[in-house]
Design a protein around this motif. Structure first.
Motif, mmCIF file in Angstrom:
data_model
loop_
_atom_site.group_PDB
_atom_site.id
_atom_site.type_symbol
_atom_site.label_atom_id
_atom_site.label_comp_id
_atom_site.label_asym_id
_atom_site.label_seq_id
_atom_site.Cartn_x
_atom_site.Cartn_y
_atom_site.Cartn_z
ATOM 1 N N UNK A 235 75.735 71.807 -19.851
ATOM 2 C CA UNK A 235 76.209 73.300 -19.665
ATOM 3 C C UNK A 235 77.174 73.460 -20.261
ATOM 4 N N UNK A 236 78.122 72.768 -20.312
ATOM 5 C CA UNK A 236 79.393 73.114 -21.246
ATOM 6 C C UNK A 236 79.107 72.875 -22.621
ATOM 7 N N UNK A 237 78.312 72.104 -22.966
ATOM 8 C CA UNK A 237 78.047 71.948 -24.362
ATOM 9 C C UNK A 237 77.119 73.020 -24.880
ATOM 10 N N UNK A 238 76.416 73.460 -24.164
ATOM 11 C CA UNK A 238 75.433 74.594 -24.607
ATOM 12 C C UNK A 238 76.168 75.807 -24.583
ATOM 13 N N UNK A 239 77.223 76.000 -23.756
ATOM 14 C CA UNK A 239 77.925 77.486 -23.672
ATOM 15 C C UNK A 239 78.828 77.326 -24.765
ATOM 16 N N UNK A 240 79.502 76.277 -25.102
ATOM 17 C CA UNK A 240 80.610 76.359 -26.166
ATOM 18 C C UNK A 240 79.692 76.284 -27.599
ATOM 19 N N UNK A 241 78.415 75.789 -27.715
ATOM 20 C CA UNK A 241 77.752 76.020 -28.958
ATOM 21 C C UNK A 241 77.128 77.345 -29.042
ATOM 22 N N UNK A 242 76.870 78.267 -28.117
ATOM 23 C CA UNK A 242 76.593 79.353 -28.126
ATOM 24 C C UNK A 242 77.674 80.615 -28.312
ATOM 25 N N UNK A 243 78.888 80.385 -28.251
ATOM 26 C CA UNK A 243 79.970 81.020 -28.180
ATOM 27 C C UNK A 243 81.149 80.897 -29.087
ATOM 28 N N UNK A 244 80.735 80.035 -30.044
ATOM 29 C CA UNK A 244 81.951 79.711 -30.848
ATOM 30 C C UNK A 244 82.164 80.893 -31.515
ATOM 31 N N UNK A 245 83.389 81.270 -32.179
ATOM 32 C CA UNK A 245 83.949 82.431 -32.824
ATOM 33 C C UNK A 245 83.595 82.289 -34.280
ATOM 34 N N UNK A 246 83.770 81.150 -35.088
ATOM 35 C CA UNK A 246 83.193 80.715 -36.209
ATOM 36 C C UNK A 246 82.335 79.529 -36.401
ATOM 37 N N UNK A 247 81.095 80.069 -35.774
ATOM 38 C CA UNK A 247 79.846 78.884 -35.823
ATOM 39 C C UNK A 247 79.476 78.518 -37.271
ATOM 40 N N UNK A 248 78.857 77.514 -37.230
ATOM 41 C CA UNK A 248 78.148 77.153 -38.536
ATOM 42 C C UNK A 248 76.725 77.938 -38.643
ATOM 43 N N UNK A 249 76.173 78.174 -37.502
ATOM 44 C CA UNK A 249 74.922 79.149 -37.372
ATOM 45 C C UNK A 249 75.109 79.914 -36.137
ATOM 46 N N UNK A 250 75.353 81.384 -36.194
ATOM 47 C CA UNK A 250 75.494 82.172 -35.000
ATOM 48 C C UNK A 250 74.377 82.415 -34.447
ATOM 49 N N UNK A 251 74.313 82.745 -33.010
ATOM 50 C CA UNK A 251 73.127 82.942 -32.447
ATOM 51 C C UNK A 251 72.701 84.229 -32.510
ATOM 52 N N UNK A 252 71.217 84.554 -32.268
ATOM 53 C CA UNK A 252 70.935 85.812 -32.343
ATOM 54 C C UNK A 252 71.502 87.100 -31.667
ATOM 55 N N UNK A 253 72.164 86.567 -30.310
ATOM 56 C CA UNK A 253 72.849 87.596 -29.568
ATOM 57 C C UNK A 253 74.203 87.951 -30.247
ATOM 58 N N UNK A 254 74.897 86.657 -31.023
ATOM 59 C CA UNK A 254 76.163 87.004 -31.365
ATOM 60 C C UNK A 254 75.973 88.089 -32.764
#
Length: 292
Positions: A49-68
């Motif tokens: 759960x923590x892993x998915x939450x962090x992966x989908x809410x990174x400020x500077x992700x490698x690949x942002x999510x559609x909602x971001x």
């Protein structure tokens, strides 16, 4: 009408859902190493759960999510007035203006070349191979040279971008219109000769109506290519406006969400221009007695 709408909308909706799902999985995969490293360094226990939450809410992700990306689009279009340089709609308008000018120039050039090649066999054997060869040159290689050359002779701003846009736009229009002008029914051409029709009459009353479907199909490809050409042209100019400039700024500062928002907006711009060409095609087709 409802059944027809569902027949067209359902496959598009299913494909869109599949793309969104793959996008989220890709974000989880690409952002995962950074998230794992950050969670391990935090010294706290963590799970999926923590892993998915962090992966989908990174400020500077490698690949942002559609909602971001969606949030970035909404914020960039509503937090400032439309004419402000930080509003994404402002940059979209700058790119759209150059793309439309380049597309118009490409249409004129493509029509002139196609008509000349169809009516003059000498042009077909001498000019057509060079037109084909011109498309083998990478646009990224010649765009800076075109910008520099036109800048040295006093042309800057909109025109260099429109010129590069025209370079990508004219070729599909030329090839499509050549095919269309030669698609007229041979029996109809013989009938025009029987009526002693002139070359211009044959062109306006037979060849051009036969070529319209090919022309509009080529126009859809051309306007989409003109957007690509404009964005490519905005990269070496160092300008402060346009989707290309927005991409470049995001790249400089590592703002991947901003980059993806600009990419999505460029796709929306291309789809809008293609839809406008499609609407014009339906109007022209109805004017010629069609049912499109």
């Amino acid at each position: 009408m409802t059944d027809r709408l569902m027949h067209h909308a359902l496959p598009v909706a299913v494909m869109a859902l599949a793309i969104v799902l793959i996008w989220y999985l890709g974000a989880l995969w690409l952002n995962g190493p950074q998230v794992t490293d950050a969670l391990n360094r935090s010294g706290q226990d963590w799970g999926m759960r923590e892993f998915v939450t962090q992966a989908f809410t990174m400020r500077r992700p490698v690949l942002p999510t559609p909602d971001q990306v969606a949030v970035e689009l909404y914020t960039s279009m509503t937090s400032h007035p439309v004419g402000h340089i930080r509003n994404l709609l402002y940059h979209t308008g700058v790119t759209a203006g150059a793309a439309l000018l380049g597309a118009a120039m490409g249409v004129v050039l493509g029509i002139l070349l196609a008509v000349g090649i169809v009516h003059l066999r000498t042009l077909e054997s001498s000019l057509l191979p060079w037109l084909i060869a011109s498309q083998t040159i990478p646009i990224l290689a010649i765009a800076p040279m075109i910008v520099v050359i036109l800048g040295n002779i006093g042309f800057s701003g909109l025109l260099p971008k429109a010129f590069i846009s025209m370079y990508l736009c004219f070729f599909p229009i030329t090839i499509g219109l050549i095919k269309g002008l030669r698609s007229a029914d041979p029996l109809s051409q013989d009938l025009m000769r029987t009526y002693s029709a002139t070359g211009s009459q044959t062109f306006w009353y037979l060849r051009l109506p036969s070529a319209l479907p090919y022309l509009f199909t080529s126009l859809k490809i051309g306007v989409a290519a003109s957007v690509v050409g404009t964005i490519v042209a905005e990269l070496p100019t160092g300008g402060q406006a346009g989707l290309g400039a927005r991409l470049l700024t995001g790249s400089y500062y590592g703002q991947t969400v901003q980059i993806w928002a600009a990419l999505v907006m460029s796709a929306v711009l291309s789809l809008t221009l293609v839809a406008l060409v499609g609407a014009a095609e339906r109007l022209v087709t109805r004017a010629h007695g069609g049912r499109r």
